[in-house]
Structures are given as structure tokens and as C-alpha cells.
Write a protein that holds these residues in place. Structure first.
Motif, PDB file in Angstrom:
ATOM      1  N   UNK A 195      -3.128  16.223 -12.986  1.00 22.41           N
ATOM      2  CA  UNK A 195      -2.278  15.044 -13.064  1.00 22.41           C
ATOM      3  C   UNK A 195      -3.089  13.848 -12.580  1.00 22.41           C
ATOM      4  N   UNK A 196      -3.371  12.929 -13.487  1.00 28.56           N
ATOM      5  CA  UNK A 196      -4.119  11.719 -13.153  1.00 28.56           C
ATOM      6  C   UNK A 196      -3.133  10.660 -12.677  1.00 28.56           C
ATOM      7  N   UNK A 197      -3.291  10.191 -11.450  1.00 26.98           N
ATOM      8  CA  UNK A 197      -2.366   9.226 -10.854  1.00 26.98           C
ATOM      9  C   UNK A 197      -2.972   7.825 -10.877  1.00 26.98           C
ATOM     10  N   UNK A 198      -2.118   6.778 -10.830  1.00 30.57           N
ATOM     11  CA  UNK A 198      -2.651   5.415 -10.747  1.00 30.57           C
ATOM     12  C   UNK A 198      -3.535   5.247  -9.517  1.00 30.57           C
ATOM     13  N   UNK A 199      -4.590   4.459  -9.670  1.00 32.43           N
ATOM     14  CA  UNK A 199      -5.522   4.252  -8.565  1.00 32.43           C
ATOM     15  C   UNK A 199      -4.896   3.507  -7.398  1.00 32.43           C
ATOM     16  N   UNK A 200      -5.252   3.944  -6.181  1.00 33.18           N
ATOM     17  CA  UNK A 200      -4.723   3.320  -4.966  1.00 33.18           C
ATOM     18  C   UNK A 200      -5.389   1.954  -4.782  1.00 33.18           C
ATOM     19  N   UNK A 201      -4.593   0.938  -4.479  1.00 33.91           N
ATOM     20  CA  UNK A 201      -5.119  -0.421  -4.306  1.00 33.91           C
ATOM     21  C   UNK A 201      -4.844  -0.899  -2.892  1.00 33.91           C
ATOM     22  N   UNK A 202      -5.644  -1.866  -2.462  1.00 32.65           N
ATOM     23  CA  UNK A 202      -5.463  -2.442  -1.125  1.00 32.65           C
ATOM     24  C   UNK A 202      -4.809  -3.810  -1.181  1.00 32.65           C
ATOM     25  N   UNK A 203      -4.898  -4.488  -2.331  1.00 34.77           N
ATOM     26  CA  UNK A 203      -4.379  -5.839  -2.466  1.00 34.77           C
ATOM     27  C   UNK A 203      -3.633  -5.968  -3.785  1.00 34.77           C
ATOM     28  N   UNK A 204      -2.486  -6.643  -3.761  1.00 27.98           N
ATOM     29  CA  UNK A 204      -1.722  -6.931  -4.970  1.00 27.98           C
ATOM     30  C   UNK A 204      -2.197  -8.262  -5.526  1.00 27.98           C
ATOM     31  N   UNK A 205      -2.742  -8.255  -6.718  1.00 32.50           N
ATOM     32  CA  UNK A 205      -3.271  -9.472  -7.326  1.00 32.50           C
ATOM     33  C   UNK A 205      -2.203 -10.146  -8.173  1.00 32.50           C
ATOM     34  N   UNK A 206      -2.518 -11.326  -8.662  1.00 34.19           N
ATOM     35  CA  UNK A 206      -1.573 -12.075  -9.497  1.00 34.19           C
ATOM     36  C   UNK A 206      -1.326 -11.305 -10.794  1.00 34.19           C
ATOM     37  N   UNK A 207      -0.097 -11.359 -11.247  1.00 29.78           N
ATOM     38  CA  UNK A 207       0.279 -10.608 -12.440  1.00 29.78           C
ATOM     39  C   UNK A 207       0.880  -9.255 -12.133  1.00 29.78           C
ATOM     40  N   UNK A 208       0.709  -8.785 -10.901  1.00 26.57           N
ATOM     41  CA  UNK A 208       1.298  -7.501 -10.503  1.00 26.57           C
ATOM     42  C   UNK A 208       2.649  -7.730  -9.828  1.00 26.57           C
ATOM     43  N   UNK A 209       3.486  -6.727  -9.901  1.00 21.86           N
ATOM     44  CA  UNK A 209       4.755  -6.777  -9.163  1.00 21.86           C
ATOM     45  C   UNK A 209       4.465  -6.725  -7.660  1.00 21.86           C
ATOM     46  N   UNK A 210       5.264  -7.408  -6.841  1.00 23.76           N
ATOM     47  CA  UNK A 210       4.984  -7.446  -5.396  1.00 23.76           C
ATOM     48  C   UNK A 210       4.966  -6.064  -4.738  1.00 23.76           C
ATOM     49  N   UNK A 211       5.718  -5.113  -5.289  1.00 20.23           N
ATOM     50  CA  UNK A 211       5.797  -3.785  -4.658  1.00 20.23           C
ATOM     51  C   UNK A 211       4.851  -2.769  -5.294  1.00 20.23           C
ATOM     52  N   UNK A 212       3.853  -3.236  -6.041  1.00 19.65           N
ATOM     53  CA  UNK A 212       2.960  -2.318  -6.755  1.00 19.65           C
ATOM     54  C   UNK A 212       2.228  -1.390  -5.795  1.00 19.65           C
ATOM     55  N   UNK A 213       1.701  -1.943  -4.710  1.00 18.46           N
ATOM     56  CA  UNK A 213       0.941  -1.129  -3.751  1.00 18.46           C
ATOM     57  C   UNK A 213       1.815  -0.023  -3.175  1.00 18.46           C
ATOM     58  N   UNK A 214       3.022  -0.379  -2.740  1.00 19.84           N
ATOM     59  CA  UNK A 214       3.912   0.611  -2.147  1.00 19.84           C
ATOM     60  C   UNK A 214       4.354   1.659  -3.181  1.00 19.84           C
ATOM     61  N   UNK A 215       4.568   1.206  -4.432  1.00 18.56           N
ATOM     62  CA  UNK A 215       4.982   2.141  -5.476  1.00 18.56           C
ATOM     63  C   UNK A 215       3.902   3.172  -5.757  1.00 18.56           C
ATOM     64  N   UNK A 216       2.636   2.727  -5.816  1.00 23.72           N
ATOM     65  CA  UNK A 216       1.528   3.654  -6.053  1.00 23.72           C
ATOM     66  C   UNK A 216       1.423   4.660  -4.902  1.00 23.72           C
ATOM     67  N   UNK A 217       1.576   4.160  -3.672  1.00 24.90           N
ATOM     68  CA  UNK A 217       1.533   5.063  -2.518  1.00 24.90           C
ATOM     69  C   UNK A 217       2.650   6.098  -2.594  1.00 24.90           C
ATOM     70  N   UNK A 218       3.859   5.664  -2.963  1.00 24.75           N
ATOM     71  CA  UNK A 218       4.987   6.598  -3.009  1.00 24.75           C
ATOM     72  C   UNK A 218       4.797   7.633  -4.118  1.00 24.75           C
TER      73      UNK A 218
END
Length: 791
Positions: free
Chosen positions: A240-263
Motif C-alpha cells: 500500500x503506497x501512502x501519500x508522502x509525509x510533509x512538514x509544511x503546508x504550502x499554498x494550494x493545499x488544504x490547511x489540514x493536509x499535514x494532519x490528514x496524511x499523518x492520520x
């Protein structure tokens, strides 16, 4: 060839090198072959052991010479390559005979289907399975997708320079097959991975599915995309290939992207039997890694984690101290533990590179790498091929250990649920929500069919009674009473004919259709709600009520029914010819019953107006109110006037109102003229109805005079003829409506019920709302546990 291959592997593993040149430099090192992961242990001595064979007993000089290992691995790899070609030929022969015999599914394909089914099942019932799968996690752009492509031997994933491409989990099922193809679980199309156009189409389809799965306003999705890849020499496993973990939410991303990827990552890694393939970019500083902290939280002992260092070529080129790479591979740099540590190279960063060119570049790099020559890395810890073999071995060991354990847990859960069911519902069979719906559906359809078995007499009796209850007030108040208060029979008949014509043209057909529709609803409701036996099961009541309401809502009465009914009713009311004495007597009986009912209602109204009589006041100790006393005095005065003039007209003249008021004032009773007129209306009505009932008795012998058109007779029974006309109209209307009901409307209602049931069957939320309770939930849990035990 397989036997020979195994023999060489066995010699290297257990007996050490047998070549007389074992202590000399390997002259074949330039060919770039490496020993498979089974030859040497995966881990440094301090790390936990991977589920692989024990380390071999080799002379001291052998462990110090990685180049010597290459000589024996080359022999093994040559034989494996020949064996791979032979297996490919065998698989292709099997594939050619696919139309002659039915091929069984491979074990990994069946296992993947179980995971897909359980995933859908878990989404519906908010549960989680603990079956193994390989979860690929890593920082964004760490190269995890490239590692997965090397394992799958095809460039199957969309790519973007610095852009997040993996927006949802992708489950890839790898299995061996004669042709290198890929297909989605919900599609029959096969993508030929040896053709560039099919590879491009596959990458495009994956990207489209990812973007569709992402809700509006979000960047990533938890919805899984399932893909199967088959090909010669592929190791069987589910990744199962999961979305890559990020440290910073850049412009164009949803504000909760980092937390969603972690969850999402945590949800997959929390499975105690999931193998975590932790991908770390070797070309960046280790201190910048995010994923290693996340993995160490999920698997602190490293019992199911395999660490992969990518871009080792860039790391060796850029890192000042090569020993730092050695520290990473030995598990001494990161605060995490793992079963095994691997170093791989997944190309030069060119998206157009083929898998073969990447493999050649990887082998060439490690052949010349100082890391391998200086014993910083071991031969079994490098290349994606060795990684693939190790992960596959670990995966299947985990499958063997966990499937039986989880099956036992499912069996224990099912036993508990069965025990609870037997104690609570000993006489009932275990039916889940879908089975209960099917049972209710059959009951409802049986009840609808019962409508067609209602006798014509029953329909007509109900229709006639309901229609008369609906129109009786209009007939008495607006037709009979105004006509009966006229002076002669000619005026009576003229008034009746005019009013009947107006009534038929404007109101009667519509009222009759409303009565028929109401009767059909009433009978339908009776069949749907009545208890068929003492052991009535109320679990279906809400569903039946919803089906009944929705079916009635959808049913529309035939719009042309009123026009045809109007003609029939008009002809029936115009007929005045009573053919025999039996009909005459039936009309008199109908008239008497109607007038008695109206007289009873009138007397009840008068009693409420004047209060209880002297008998009730003495027996029940009740009294009259002031208004009731005034009404009673007014009634007595009006009755005196009525006795003086038995043929008094229906209307009270103004001078008579004044007379009554003055007589009451003389006795000390102040009364309003409106109250006098209101009381007079009820008093006169009672007087008229009593006289009309007395006239009915006289008309019992009037059929002979009716046949002579009341010639030379003072007896006139036109009111009996009116009630006969009304009675006949009711009978003909009821017969017409019954025919329409049984021939058309019942069938249309049955069709509506079937459509409603079909719609409800496809609406899971509706079924969950209408079929509820502890019994249903327990049956659902039993069904779920049986499903899990079977799988």
C-alpha cells in the motif's frame, strides 16, 4: 535447474565457499552480480532477527571480503535467471490453455480480494481487520514510489517534479504471471506494461482516480485505489503506497493536509500485522527526516519495520563521511529500530528511464561502490531485488502467523454472539438486515396481492357506506330540507332536480373519487398493519409504514375517472321509476334510518344548549349554567308557539321574534334576538324530522298510489322517491368505483409498492433507519463474524 540453484545456495549457506580460489579476488566482480538476501543475515548483530535462515558459518576471511561473496552469488543468479525463463515458458503454456481449462486464482489474488472485501465491509460497520499488508511510508519525494515501481518492475505511477502526486492510498497486489500486465479491481481492462502507450494510459488513469477520490476543499483522500500487477518473476505480496509525509503546508493545499496524511499513515501502521516499509532519502540530511519519528511511534521495537535508504548514489557522492551511511544502514543514526536495513538506487532522476536501465545503473553503482568494497555495506543489504525478496519472505511469514490468530479471534467473537442470540431470541432465526428486508418484502407483496382477493360485495359495501357518510349532510341540508319545506309536490320535484343537477356537475364525481381513493388506502393500510397471528413480529412495522406512505404518495388516481363517473351519476339520479314494492320499502327504510340519525343528532344539540333535564339533575347532581337556563326558557316559549301552529314554516318572522322576546322579559328573562333565532332553528328541525318520520309510516302503503302517480290521493311520497334516487345513485357509483379499483387501481398500487421496495433495497441508509433494534444489530454482528470466519 531449480534443484541446482538450491544446491549452490545451500552450499554457500551452510558449508562455506567450495571454490579453490576462495581467498583470491573475484575475477567476475565486474559483471555486477550480488547474493540474494537469503545468503547472509539482513541485520547487524545488535538488531532483531528478520524471519530468514540463520547466518552461515564461514571462515573469518570470507566475511571480510564482500567481493568473494559476489563470485558465488553470480553462480546462483545465473541459474535463477535461467529458471525464470523456463518458468515464463511454462506460465505462457498455461495461459494458452486458458480456454480449455478453468484456472484457479493464485493465493495472493485471493488474499487481495479478501482485503478489498474486508475494507468495504469495515467501512460499512466501522471495524478493522488486522491482516498483513506492506505499508510503504516516507517523506515526500523520498523515492518510495520509485522503490515500489522497481519491485513491480514497471513505471506505473504518475510523477511530478516537487509536486505531491500520491494523493490517496494505492494498494498494489503483486503476483507472478506469464505477461507483465496491470488491472484495476473494478475494471476488466488490462494494461500491457511492456508498451509505452499502455503505461502512459495507466499512469493517467491512476492520476484521474486519485483526483476523483479527493473531496472538494481537500488535498488528499483516505479512499484506497486497488491495482493488481502480474508479471514473470514478481514476488507475491500486497503493498500500500501512502501519500508522502510533509512538514509544511504550502499554498494550494488544504490547511489540514499535514494532519490528514499523518492520520492516514497512522491508520495503516496501527495494524499490528502490517509490515512498515520505511523509505528514507539518503541524499538529504538525516535530521530532516519526519517519517522515522512517526514509524518509531507506531513500531517502537522495530519488529515489523524494514528500513530502506534510497538515492545512495547521491549520498555517497555528497556525504563527506561515508561512515554516516554505514551508521544509517546499521541502525545507529536514527532513533528507530528495524528488522532489516537496505540501500537502493532507483535511477538518475530521469522520468523517462526504463526499469532495465535503472537496474543496470544500480548494479553498476554497487559494483564500483566504496561502501561495498570497504565492507560498510553487505551484499545482501543492497539492490531492490534483494529488498523485494526480503519483503516477500517477511510478508508471507506474517500472513501465516496472523491469519490463524485472527481467525481464532473471529471464531471466539462469533461464539459469544451466538450465545447471546440463543439466550435472547431462542425461537428466532439469525437474519441480518438484508435478510430481514427480503422477508419483509415478501410479506408486503403478499399483503398487496391480498387486495385483489377482496370480494366485490365487500368493496361495494365499503364504498357505498363511505360515500353516503361523505355526502349525507349535503343531501339532507342542501337538497332534502329546502325542497321538503316547499308548498306542493311540483315545487318539491323542481327544487330537487335543480339541486341534484348542480351537485352532480360540480361536486359529486370528485367526492366519489376521493372516497374510492380513501377506501383503497384504508383497505391497503388494514392489510399492511393488522396482526396476522398472536406471534406478531413488530420489527417490520416501521418498514411497512414507510412503504405504505411512500406507495400512497406515488399513486395518482386516473384523471379521466371523474368525467365518466359524472355521466353515470347524472343518469342514475334522473331515473324516478321504482319498479317493485321491494325497492319502495328499501327506500323508506333508508329514509327512516337517515332521518332518525339526524333527529338523534338534533336532540343531542338541543340537550347541550339547554342543559340536563330535571331527571338528570336529580340523579347526577348537576345543574344548568345561566346561558343554558336562558336557552331552556327560550326553547319552551318557542315550543308553545309551535304547538299553536303545527304547520309553521321554517323561518321565524320578526314580529314573532319580538313576541317571544317580550314574553321572556315579562318572566324576567333577558334574551337576544339572535339567540332566539338560533334556538328556533334546532326546535323547528326536531319538529320537522319527527313529522317526516311519521310521514314515512304513512308512505309504507303508498306504492299503489305511486304507480298511479298519486292521482285522486291526498298522500304524496315524493321524498321517498328522492331517497330512492339517492340510494340507487350510491349503488351504481359504488359498483363503478369497485370495477375501477379491482381492474386498474389495485394493480397500479401493487406496481408502486414493488418500485418502492426496489428503491429501498438499494438504499442502505433507508434500511438501517427502518430496520433497527438490538435484535437487528446482533444479527448484523453475527453475519459479520461469519463472514470473517469464512475468510
Amino acid at each position: 535447474r531449480e534443484q541446482r540453484c538450491h544446491s549452490v545456495s545451500h552450499q554457500v549457506h551452510h558449508f562455506g565457499p567450495v571454490c579453490p580460489e576462495a581467498r583470491q579476488p573475484c575475477i567476475l566482480a565486474e559483471e555486477g552480480c550480488f547474493m540474494r538476501c537469503a545468503v547472509l543475515p539482513l541485520l547487524p548483530p545488535s538488531s532483531p532477527s528478520l524471519p530468514l535462515p540463520p547466518p552461515p558459518s564461514l571462515p573469518l576471511g570470507v566475511l571480510a571480503s564482500p567481493l568473494l561473496q559476489l563470485k558465488y552469488q553470480r553462480m546462483l543468479e545465473r541459474l535463477e535467471k535461467e529458471n525464470k525463463e523456463l518458468r515464463k515458458i511454462v506460465l505462457q503454456r498455461d495461459d494458452k490453455g486458458i480456454h480449455q481449462r478453468k484456472l484457479k486464482k493464485s493465493l495472493i489474488d485471493m488474499y487481495s480480494e479478501v482485503l478489498d472485501t474486508l475494507s468495504d465491509y469495515d467501512a460499512s460497520y466501522n471495524t478493522h481487520d488486522h491482516l498483513p499488508r506492506v505499508v510503504v511510508v516516507g517523506d515526500q519525494s523520498a523515492g518510495k514510489t520509485s522503490v515500489l515501481e522497481m519491485i513491480a518492475q514497471a513505471r506505473i505511477f504518475p510523477r511530478g517534479s516537487g509536486e505531491m502526486m500520491t494523493r490517496s492510498p494505492v494498494k498494489v497486489t503483486l503476483s507472478e504471471g506469464p505477461h507483465h500486465v496491470a488491472l484495476f479491481k473494478d475494471s476488466s481492462r488490462e494494461f500491457d506494461l511492456t508498451k509505452k502507450e499502455d503505461l502512459a494510459a495507466l499512469r493517467n488513469e491512476i492520476e484521474i482516480r486519485m483526483r476523483k477520490s479527493v473531496s472538494e476543499g481537500c488535498t488528499v483522500s483516505a479512499e484506497t485505489i486497488s491495482l493488481s500487477v502480474k508479471g514473470p518473476g514478481l514476488q507475491r505480496m500486497v503493498l500500500v503506497d501512502l501519500p508522502g509525509v510533509i512538514s509544511t503546508v504550502t499554498s494550494g493545499m488544504a490547511p489540514d493536509t499535514k494532519e490528514t496524511i499523518f492520520s492516514i499513515s497512522k491508520a495503516y501502521m496501527q495494524n499490528p500485522n502490517a509490515i512498515i516499509l520505511c523509505i528514507q532519502d539518503g541524499s538529504v540530511d538525516a535530521e530532516r527526516s519526519i517519517v522515522t519519528d512517526l514509524v518509531s511511534q507506531m513500531d517502537p521495537q522495530g519488529k515489523r519495520t524494514i528500513f530502506v535508504l534510497t538515492k545512495v548514489d547521491l549520498a555517497e557522492k555528497n556525504v563527506a563521511s561515508p561512515s554516516r551511511i554505514q551508521q544509517i544502514i546499521e541502525g545507529k543514526l536514527f532513533p528507530m529500530k528495524a528488522l532489516g536495513y537496505f540501500a537502493v538506487v532507483t535511477g538518475k532522476g530521469n522520468t523517462s528511464e526504463s526499469i532495465e536501465s535503472i537496474k543496470e545503473y544500480e548494479e553498476e553503482f554497487f559494483q564500483n561502490s566504496k561502501l561495498l568494497k570497504n565492507c560498510m555495506l553487505k551484499a545482501h543489504q543492497v539492490t531492490t531485488r534483494n529488498l523485494s525478496l526480503a519483503v516477500s519472505d517477511c510478508f508471507w511469514k506474517m500472513v501465516r502467523e496472523s491469519v490463524e490468530q485472527q481467525a481464532d479471534a473471529f471464531k471466539a467473537t462469533r461464539f459469544n454472539l451466538e450465545t447471546e442470540w440463543k439466550n435472547n431470541y431462542p425461537r428466532l432465526r439469525e437474519l441480518d438486515r438484508n435478510e430481514l428486508f427480503e422477508k419483509a418484502k415478501n410479506e408486503i407483496l403478499d399483503e398487496v396481492i391480498s387486495l385483489s382477493q377482496v370480494t366485490p360485495k365487500h368493496w361495494e359495501d365499503m364504498l357505498q357506506q363511505s360515500l353516503w357518510e361523505r355526502v349525507s349532510t349535503h343531501v339532507i341540508e342542501n337538497i332534502y330540507l329546502p325542497a321538503a319545506q316547499t308548498m306542493n309536490s311540483g315545487t318539491f320535484n323542481t327544487t330537487v332536480d335543480i339541486k341534484l343537477k348542480q351537485w352532480t356537475d360540480k361536486q359529486l364525481p370528485n367526492k366519489a373519487v376521493e372516497v374510492a381513493w380513501g377506501t383503497l388506502q384504508e383497505e391497503f393500510s388494514r392489510f399492511m398493519t393488522e396482526e396476522k397471528s398472536k406471534e406478531h413480529d413488530d420489527i417490520f412495522d416501521k418498514l411497512k409504514q414507510a412503504v405504505k406512505e411512500e406507495s400512497i404518495k406515488r399513486h395518482k388516481w386516473n384523471e379521466g375517472a371523474e368525467d365518466s363517473l359524472r355521466v353515470i351519476q347524472h343518469n342514475a339520479l334522473e331515473d324516478r321509476s321504482i319498479s317493485d314494492k321491494q325497492q319502495w320499502d328499501a327506500a323508506i327504510q333508508f329514509m327512516e334510518e337517515t332521518l332518525r340519525s339526524r333527529l338523534k343528532d338534533t336532540e343531542s344539540v338541543i340537550e347541550d344548549m339547554v342543559g340536563p333535564d330535571w331527571k338528570k339533575r336529580w340523579l347526577y347532581w348537576v345543574g344548568r349554567s345561566k346561558e343554558q337556563s336562558i336557552r331552556n326558557e327560550t326553547k319552551n316559549e318557542l315550543e308553545k308557539m309551535m304547538r299553536c301552529n303545527d304547520e309553521h314554516p321554517a323561518y321565524l318572522a320578526n314580529d314573532e321574534v319580538t313576541t317571544v322576546r317580550k314574553n321572556l322579559e315579562a318572566r324576567g328573562v333577558a334574551v337576544d334576538p339572535c339567540l332566539i333565532k338560533d334556538t328556533w332553528h334546532q326546535v323547528y328541525r326536531r319538529h320537522f324530522l319527527k313529522n317526516a318520520l311519521g310521514h314515512c309510516n304513512l308512505c309504507r302503503r303508498g306504492f299503489y298510489y305511486y304507480q298511479r302517480h298519486f292521482v285522486d290521493s291526498e298522500l304524496e311520497c315524493n321524498d321517498v322517491v328522492l331517497f330512492w334516487r339517492i340510494q340507487r345513485m350510491l349503488a351504481i357509483t359504488a359498483n363503478t368505483l369497485r370495477q375501477q379499483l379491482t381492474n386498474t387501481e389495485v394493480r397500479r398500487l401493487e406496481k408502486n409498492v414493488k418500485e418502492v421496495l426496489e428503491d429501498f433495497a438499494e438504499d442502505c441508509e433507508k434500511k438501517m433507519k427502518l430496520l433497527t433494534g438490538k435484535r437487528v444489530q446482533l444479527a448484523e454482528d453475527l453475519s459479520e463474524s461469519l463472514f470473517r470466519v469464512c475468510f
